[in-house]
Motif scaffolding. Sequence first.
Motif, PDB file in Angstrom:
ATOM      1  N   GLU A  30      34.950  -5.274   6.581  1.00 40.69           N
ATOM      2  CA  GLU A  30      35.896  -6.041   5.767  1.00 40.69           C
ATOM      3  C   GLU A  30      37.248  -6.052   6.457  1.00 40.69           C
ATOM      4  OE1 GLU A  30      35.194  -7.710   2.944  1.00 40.69           O
ATOM      5  OE2 GLU A  30      33.132  -7.115   3.269  1.00 40.69           O
ATOM      6  N   GLY A  31      37.962  -7.111   6.296  1.00 37.04           N
ATOM      7  CA  GLY A  31      39.311  -7.196   6.834  1.00 37.04           C
ATOM      8  C   GLY A  31      40.122  -8.081   5.924  1.00 37.04           C
ATOM      9  N   LEU A  74      30.890   1.042 -11.451  1.00 34.80           N
ATOM     10  CA  LEU A  74      30.598  -0.273 -12.030  1.00 34.80           C
ATOM     11  C   LEU A  74      29.139  -0.678 -11.856  1.00 34.80           C
ATOM     12  CD1 LEU A  74      33.780  -2.276 -10.973  1.00 34.80           C
ATOM     13  CD2 LEU A  74      33.284  -1.165 -13.150  1.00 34.80           C
ATOM     14  N   ASN A  75      28.382   0.101 -11.069  1.00 37.06           N
ATOM     15  CA  ASN A  75      26.967  -0.222 -10.895  1.00 37.06           C
ATOM     16  C   ASN A  75      26.263  -0.222 -12.246  1.00 37.06           C
ATOM     17  OD1 ASN A  75      26.978  -0.596  -8.116  1.00 37.06           O
ATOM     18  ND2 ASN A  75      26.706   1.578  -7.724  1.00 37.06           N
ATOM     19  N   MET A  76      25.390  -1.195 -12.428  1.00 35.19           N
ATOM     20  CA  MET A  76      24.581  -1.394 -13.640  1.00 35.19           C
ATOM     21  C   MET A  76      25.379  -2.000 -14.802  1.00 35.19           C
ATOM     22  SD  MET A  76      21.666  -0.705 -12.521  1.00 35.19           S
ATOM     23  CE  MET A  76      20.777  -0.953 -14.025  1.00 35.19           C
ATOM     24  N   GLN A  77      26.649  -2.324 -14.596  1.00 35.60           N
ATOM     25  CA  GLN A  77      27.429  -2.963 -15.659  1.00 35.60           C
ATOM     26  C   GLN A  77      27.073  -4.444 -15.736  1.00 35.60           C
ATOM     27  OE1 GLN A  77      29.393  -1.469 -17.881  1.00 35.60           O
ATOM     28  NE2 GLN A  77      28.799   0.448 -16.890  1.00 35.60           N
ATOM     29  N   LYS A  78      27.075  -4.978 -16.955  1.00 39.74           N
ATOM     30  CA  LYS A  78      26.829  -6.407 -17.158  1.00 39.74           C
ATOM     31  C   LYS A  78      28.141  -7.163 -17.016  1.00 39.74           C
ATOM     32  CE  LYS A  78      22.948  -6.157 -20.367  1.00 39.74           C
ATOM     33  NZ  LYS A  78      22.495  -6.573 -21.709  1.00 39.74           N
ATOM     34  N   ARG A 111      29.631   0.180  -3.342  1.00 41.71           N
ATOM     35  CA  ARG A 111      29.989   1.453  -2.716  1.00 41.71           C
ATOM     36  C   ARG A 111      31.436   1.827  -3.000  1.00 41.71           C
ATOM     37  NH1 ARG A 111      28.417  -0.174   2.851  1.00 41.71           N
ATOM     38  NH2 ARG A 111      27.090  -1.774   2.045  1.00 41.71           N
ATOM     39  N   SER A 112      32.304   0.835  -3.071  1.00 38.14           N
ATOM     40  CA  SER A 112      33.720   1.141  -3.290  1.00 38.14           C
ATOM     41  C   SER A 112      34.047   1.398  -4.760  1.00 38.14           C
ATOM     42  CB  SER A 112      34.606   0.020  -2.742  1.00 38.14           C
ATOM     43  OG  SER A 112      34.331  -1.176  -3.422  1.00 38.14           O
ATOM     44  N   ASP A 172      25.359 -10.286  -2.933  1.00 33.95           N
ATOM     45  CA  ASP A 172      24.416  -9.191  -2.664  1.00 33.95           C
ATOM     46  C   ASP A 172      24.526  -8.081  -3.698  1.00 33.95           C
ATOM     47  OD1 ASP A 172      23.603 -10.532  -0.439  1.00 33.95           O
ATOM     48  OD2 ASP A 172      24.618  -9.230   0.993  1.00 33.95           O
ATOM     49  N   ASN A 173      25.640  -8.010  -4.403  1.00 32.32           N
ATOM     50  CA  ASN A 173      25.855  -6.970  -5.412  1.00 32.32           C
ATOM     51  C   ASN A 173      25.670  -7.474  -6.835  1.00 32.32           C
ATOM     52  OD1 ASN A 173      28.132  -6.263  -3.042  1.00 32.32           O
ATOM     53  ND2 ASN A 173      26.757  -4.627  -3.636  1.00 32.32           N
ATOM     54  N   LEU A 174      25.101  -8.670  -6.971  1.00 27.07           N
ATOM     55  CA  LEU A 174      24.839  -9.236  -8.298  1.00 27.07           C
ATOM     56  C   LEU A 174      23.347  -9.416  -8.505  1.00 27.07           C
ATOM     57  CD1 LEU A 174      27.561 -12.029  -8.455  1.00 27.07           C
ATOM     58  CD2 LEU A 174      27.642  -9.751  -9.477  1.00 27.07           C
ATOM     59  N   TYR A 175      22.914  -9.153  -9.703  1.00 31.70           N
ATOM     60  CA  TYR A 175      21.524  -9.270 -10.097  1.00 31.70           C
ATOM     61  C   TYR A 175      21.497 -10.121 -11.355  1.00 31.70           C
ATOM     62  CZ  TYR A 175      16.783  -7.506 -10.945  1.00 31.70           C
ATOM     63  OH  TYR A 175      15.443  -7.384 -11.140  1.00 31.70           O
TER      64      TYR A 175
END
Length: 189
Positions: free
Chosen positions: A36-37, A113-117, A108-109, A146-149
């Motif tokens: 990232e930059g 917030l993982n698994m939050q709707k 990762r950062s 890539d981080n959305l389901y």
Amino acid sequence: GKVAKALVRSTDTMARAFEGRSVEEMSTAAAHLGSEGAAEVSAEAVRQRLLRAPISELRAALAKLGAESSGCVERSELLTKLLDATAQSAVDEEPLAPGTLVRLANLRSAPMLNMQKARVLSYDAAADRYEVRLEFDSSIKRIREDNLYVEEEAGTCKAKPNNAAASAVDGALTETMEFNKKEHDVSQV
């Protein structure tokens, strides 16, 4: 002599990789790279970002897009393939519609917030990020696809094709269901 000619030939080949490409196309390709930059704003800054990217990052970005990179040995070939694959993926994939219910995964950062709707608000193609509103606190976050389901309204999850977050969400949901079964199984008492 020979080195100077090879350098000129390589520079010409790299310049051809960028011919006819818009800043948006190049920015989208740069967004697929791993590191990232700061968001580059000028065409030259984006071009330099792409030119300086390690070959391993170019290959990883091509793999993420499902493009073949075997047989490519020169940076210019990899850049051309990355720009072409990015343009093709933009044609192939429509962004998620505003209002789509999603779950966040593999962050990762901000792992909390993982698994939050969340609900999709908009898509920024240049930054390759979705703006989503989290359901639990109504905050707005900018998240990579890539981080959305994608989650169906009834509460069952459905992966977008080639979505890396799918396996993480499936695994976490399975673990939760297994835990709940063990916690509420009175036959083991």
